[in-house]
Design an enzyme around this catalytic site. Sequence first.
Site, PDB file in Angstrom:
ATOM      1  N   GLN A   1      36.396  47.025  54.454  1.00 24.75           N
ATOM      2  CA  GLN A   1      36.838  47.269  53.082  1.00 24.75           C
ATOM      3  C   GLN A   1      37.963  48.302  53.086  1.00 24.75           C
ATOM      4  OE1 GLN A   1      34.498  46.244  50.265  1.00 24.75           O
ATOM      5  NE2 GLN A   1      36.118  46.698  48.828  1.00 24.75           N
ATOM      6  N   PHE A   2      39.194  47.845  53.307  1.00 26.41           N
ATOM      7  CA  PHE A   2      40.323  48.775  53.345  1.00 26.41           C
ATOM      8  C   PHE A   2      40.541  49.455  52.003  1.00 26.41           C
ATOM      9  CE2 PHE A   2      42.523  45.122  51.626  1.00 26.41           C
ATOM     10  CZ  PHE A   2      43.517  45.664  50.824  1.00 26.41           C
ATOM     11  N   THR A   3      40.071  48.852  50.925  1.00 21.83           N
ATOM     12  CA  THR A   3      40.299  49.417  49.592  1.00 21.83           C
ATOM     13  C   THR A   3      39.564  50.735  49.371  1.00 21.83           C
ATOM     14  OG1 THR A   3      38.534  48.095  48.597  1.00 21.83           O
ATOM     15  CG2 THR A   3      40.755  47.149  48.579  1.00 21.83           C
TER      16      THR A   3
END
Length: 141
Positions: free
Chosen positions: A74-76
Site C-alpha cells: 500500500q504505497f498510499t
Amino acid sequence: MRAVLQRVSEASVTVAGEVVGRLARPGLVALVGVTHDDGPQQVATMARKIADLRILDGERSVSDTGAPVLVVSQFTLYADTRKGRRPSWSAAAPGPVAEPVVEQVVQALRSRGVEVETGRFGAHMDVSLVNDGPVTIVLDV
C-alpha cells in the site's frame, strides 16, 4: 516502513475477479508501505511487530494463536496531503524498490512460522474485510 494493521474475522483480496489471497478465519490484515531507505532492520522490526503485538482477542498475538496474516502492499500510506488537493507520493519508494521489501516482510513473517496470504504487488486490488472490534493500529518503524 509503515503499516496499518486491522484485526479481522475474515478478509480477501481479489484481482480482476480472481481471489489471490484469503483469510477464512480471524487474523490480521497488514497494509504495508515502503519508503526509500527501508532495509533489513525495518523489515525485521515490522515482521516482529506484526507477529508479536497483542491485539488479537484476549490480548494475544499472531505468534500466540497461530492466526493468519494477509499482507497487502500500500504505497498510499506515504501520501503527503499537506499542500493542495492532490496527494504527493514522493515519500513512497518506487515499485522496483518497494516490491522486494514487501516480499522480505512476507518471508520474515513466514520464517517466524506465521501463515501469510498476500495481495498482488502493483495490481488494482479489491480488498474486502470484516474488521473485528474494530481494531486498527498504525505502525511506523
